[in-house]
Design an enzyme around this catalytic site. Structure first.
Site, PDB file in Angstrom:
ATOM      1  N   SER A 354       0.805  -1.224   0.000  1.00  0.00           N
ATOM      2  CA  SER A 354       0.000   0.000   0.000  1.00  0.00           C
ATOM      3  C   SER A 354       0.837   1.273   0.000  1.00  0.00           C
ATOM      4  O   SER A 354       0.322   2.345  -0.310  1.00  0.00           O
ATOM      5  CB  SER A 354      -0.930   0.011   1.220  1.00  0.00           C
ATOM      6  OG  SER A 354      -0.191  -0.164   2.418  1.00  0.00           O
ATOM      7  N   ASP A 631      -3.056   8.484   7.484  1.00  0.00           N
ATOM      8  CA  ASP A 631      -3.905   7.648   8.335  1.00  0.00           C
ATOM      9  C   ASP A 631      -3.002   7.044   9.402  1.00  0.00           C
ATOM     10  O   ASP A 631      -1.906   7.548   9.644  1.00  0.00           O
ATOM     11  CB  ASP A 631      -4.679   6.607   7.516  1.00  0.00           C
ATOM     12  CG  ASP A 631      -3.760   5.657   6.746  1.00  0.00           C
ATOM     13  OD1 ASP A 631      -2.588   5.502   7.131  1.00  0.00           O
ATOM     14  OD2 ASP A 631      -4.227   5.058   5.750  1.00  0.00           O
ATOM     15  N   HIS A 634      -0.083   4.943   7.023  1.00  0.00           N
ATOM     16  CA  HIS A 634       0.567   5.403   5.799  1.00  0.00           C
ATOM     17  C   HIS A 634       1.043   6.845   5.909  1.00  0.00           C
ATOM     18  O   HIS A 634       0.350   7.693   6.470  1.00  0.00           O
ATOM     19  CB  HIS A 634      -0.395   5.246   4.616  1.00  0.00           C
ATOM     20  CG  HIS A 634      -0.856   3.846   4.423  1.00  0.00           C
ATOM     21  ND1 HIS A 634      -2.063   3.382   4.914  1.00  0.00           N
ATOM     22  CD2 HIS A 634      -0.257   2.790   3.812  1.00  0.00           C
ATOM     23  CE1 HIS A 634      -2.195   2.111   4.594  1.00  0.00           C
ATOM     24  NE2 HIS A 634      -1.115   1.720   3.936  1.00  0.00           N
TER      25      HIS A 634
END
Length: 673
Positions: A354, A631, A634
């Protein structure tokens, strides 16, 4: 004396650079502000005002996040102070123009209105003559004009003026001064050219030594000195006549603004060059005939005659050559760097999780998704599946490599796009196949390699050639989920029950090395391997395990460091065993947490909708340039900017091993049979 002054200036320059490095090193030790150090802001602004390129370059290399959110103020300051080196530097750092060209000041002036205003007098004084000052102003206006949207070129400010109207009004007096300067210079030079024409024409029809009465042929026609005289006299006559005509064309021109950009300076360059040539030729012609008529063929007389000949030539060169050099440099040597439209490498392939995913999980039945607001709030295309408010590290490195468009996800890449590269990254995935399975679909590294094999087949079918793939950059950023969503999640996975931390790191690295060999067999030759960050400092891990009064979860960081310690031996092994490939390691932890410093414990920028993701459609923090995490897992774009800048061009020797990505692109690889 001049050489001594040069040595003194060089010594002072080196001392200033050393002093700057010492100050920057002390600033870096004041706190872990890796992304946007507050102590650099004001010095950077002052350096821009002074066009101190080296200072700004050093500051931005140490604190790349300083640009984020301040692009407009930096560009505006560079343009207002005509700091072309700083403008080129910021442009080279791939700051997207649409992020600042839309800004306006309180008077509704856009950036082109700003450049249309007359530069301060102390800036103008750096250039010789009003004409060249106006030329430099026009060059700035045209450079910024190229980067604006068509509607911005005719937009009105609060005074109902377009950028062109602002430029014309602000520079009206400078146009008049430039016209007067041009006329004065041309008149002086035309008088000189006219005198030379008169002299050499008279010398041509009054042949020294006389002529043969019957034929009119000069008596000295066979003498070398006479031949030199004839040739030089003709050159002087024709060049002086040409110079005179050029200067007359300048005097009769209309002196419009745009004439000062190229037309008038070019005419003046031609005129001055012709005048120099005619003057030198005239003196050589006179010296040749002086030797022929009065020196009775005595060779030793050449020395004094030659010395006397050089005197007027030296005078005109000394007095007028600086002006000619300034004209040439200002007209034909651009102050703005033109970067090649071609990328540094033919293609760019991205593998990972991610941290570099750009939307491959969107079509999957998965909880690993970020295709909704507030993700993408600062991205030009909005929410795309990137787990970030803006660009990922892979996106930014793609910009550094020179790609105009972002590398597309494998899920949507078209046949036309795949030859430039594909992004296979998938949020939630890992090196191990089972990693992240508790939260739904994701594409493990093994699946990503299979997808790359399919891409190669498509390329071979469409383009009939795959040899260019060996020159591409392959970025691999994976492994975080093998710890966060595998080893440190014993309620879902067995790995922590089976392996100690040291054993797990070895097993994970062994599997990873096998996958990298698979990538090599698929054509990967220039591979950048990103290490893992200090995951114990993420808000998610801090909330899950607690820190016992520390900044981060030290047990998690200790486990991750065991894995990171194996990267350099892995890179050495691969590079030693494979002659036609080069692998390099990007020290993520070392870049983001220098000298073992832990990061500041900062909360996520967005409101959470669970353990780590942003709540859909929630409002993120207002000043995202100051947030390390977007977040709970990340990094925000400002962190990615810092990471990408030093991965592409290393600031410290510990940032990359053995090469940074910029160097990796230039390597010539050995070919195997």
């Amino acid at each position: 004396m001049p050489i001594k002054r040069i040595d003194v200036k060089r010594k002072r320059y080196q001392e200033a650079k050393e002093f700057m490095n010492i100050i920057c090193n002390h600033i870096d030790k004041l706190g872990p502000f890796n992304y946007d150090h507050p102590c650099y802001h004001q010095p950077c602004l002052e350096a821009i005002r002074q066009d101190a390129y080296e200072v700004v370059d050093e500051i931005l290399s140490r604190s790349p996040g300083l640009l984020r959110g301040r692009e407009y103020s930096f560009i505006k300051l560079a343009a207002s102070n005509r700091a072309d080196k700083i403008y080129n530097l910021i442009y080279h750092l791939n700051v997207r123009m649409d992020e600042y060209r839309r800004y306006e000041d309180n008077d509704e002036n856009n950036i082109l209105h700003m450049v249309g205003k007359l530069a301060p007098q102390h800036i103008l004084s750096h250039t010789t003559g009003a004409a060249l000052q106006l030329q430099r102003e026009l060059q700035w206006f045209q450079e910024v004009e190229k980067l604006m949207l068509p509607k911005d070129l005719v937009s009105y400010n609060a005074n109902m003026e377009t950028p062109q109207m602002v430029f014309s009004n602000q520079h009206a007096a400078l146009v008049k001064e430039g016209e007067q300067w041009m006329k004065t210079t041309s008149e002086s030079c035309s008088i000189t050219a006219a005198l030379i024409v008169t002299i050499v024409f008279a010398a041509a029809i009054t042949v020294p030594g006389g002529n043969v009465q019957e034929t009119g042929i000069p008596l000295f026609r066979k003498e070398i000195a006479f031949i030199i005289f004839a040739v030089c006299d003709a050159i002087s006559l024709f060049s002086a006549a040409s110079a005179l005509l050029v200067f007359l064309s300048i005097l009769t021109t209309r002196f419009a603004e745009m004439d000062f950009l190229v037309s008038l300076p070019r005419r003046l360059i031609i005129g001055l060059c012709a005048l120099f040539l005619s003057t030198a030729s005239m003196m050589v012609a006179f010296s040749a005939i002086l030797f022929l008529v009065f020196c009775d063929q005595r060779p030793w007389m050449l020395a004094p005659i030659g010395g006397l000949t050089c005197m007027p030539i030296a005078v005109i060169v000394t007095l007028q050559l600086p002006l000619l050099v300034d004209l040439f440099k200002s007209t034909y040597i651009p102050i703005f760097v033109t970067y090649s439209d071609d990328p540094q490498v033919p293609c760019y392939f991205i593998f990972g999780d991610s941290l570099v995913d750009c939307g491959n999980n969107n079509p999957l039945d998965s909880g690993w998704k970020a295709n909704y607001p507030p993700y993408g709030i600062d991205f030009t295309k909005g929410p795309t599946g990137r787990f970030c408010n803006g660009r990922t590290t892979a996106d930014l490195i793609g910009e550094y490599l020179g790609f105009d468009e972002f590398i597309p996800p494998y899920a949507t890449a078209t046949d036309k796009q795949i030859s430039k590269g594909v992004n296979y990254a998938s949020g939630g995935c890992g090196i191990r196949k089972e990693t992240g399975s508790h939260n739904g679909g994701r594409l493990s590294l093994d699946i990503q390699l299979n997808n790359h094999n399919s891409t190669i087949s498509r390329i071979a079918t469409i383009y009939k050639n795959t040899t260019f793939l060996k020159e591409c950059i392959y970025l691999v950023n994976i492994g975080s989920n093998d710890y966060i969503n595998n080893y440190f999640m014993p309620e879902h996975y067995k790995s922590r029950h089976v392996y100690t931390e040291d054993q797990f790191a070895k097993v994970l690295m062994k599997e990873y090395s096998q996958q990298l060999m698979s990538l090599y067999k698929l054509g990967g030759r220039k591979v950048a391997l990103f290490g893992l960050t200090q995951m114990g400092c993420t808000p998610y891990m801090v909330n899950k395990f607690g820190t016992n009064g520390k900044q981060c979860v030290e047990s998690v960081n200790d486990a991750v460091n065991l894995f990171n310690a194996m990267f350099k031996p892995l890179v050495d092994k691969l590079n030693n065993n494979i002659a036609d490939a080069r692998f390099t390691y990007i020290n993520t932890s070392g870049i983001l947490y220098p000298q073992g410093e832990v990061g500041m414990r900062t909360p996520p920028c967005c409101k959470l909708g669970g353990d780590w993701p942003c709540a859909p459609n929630s409002d993120p923090c207002a000043i995202r340039a100051l947030s390390i995490f977007f977040d709970a897992l990340h990094p925000a774009e400002v962190s990615n900017i810092a990471m990408a800048a030093r991965a592409y061009k290393a600031l410290l020797p510990t940032d990359t091993y053995p090469h940074d990505i910029k160097h990796l692109t230039t390597l010539s690889l050995n070919k195997t049979t």
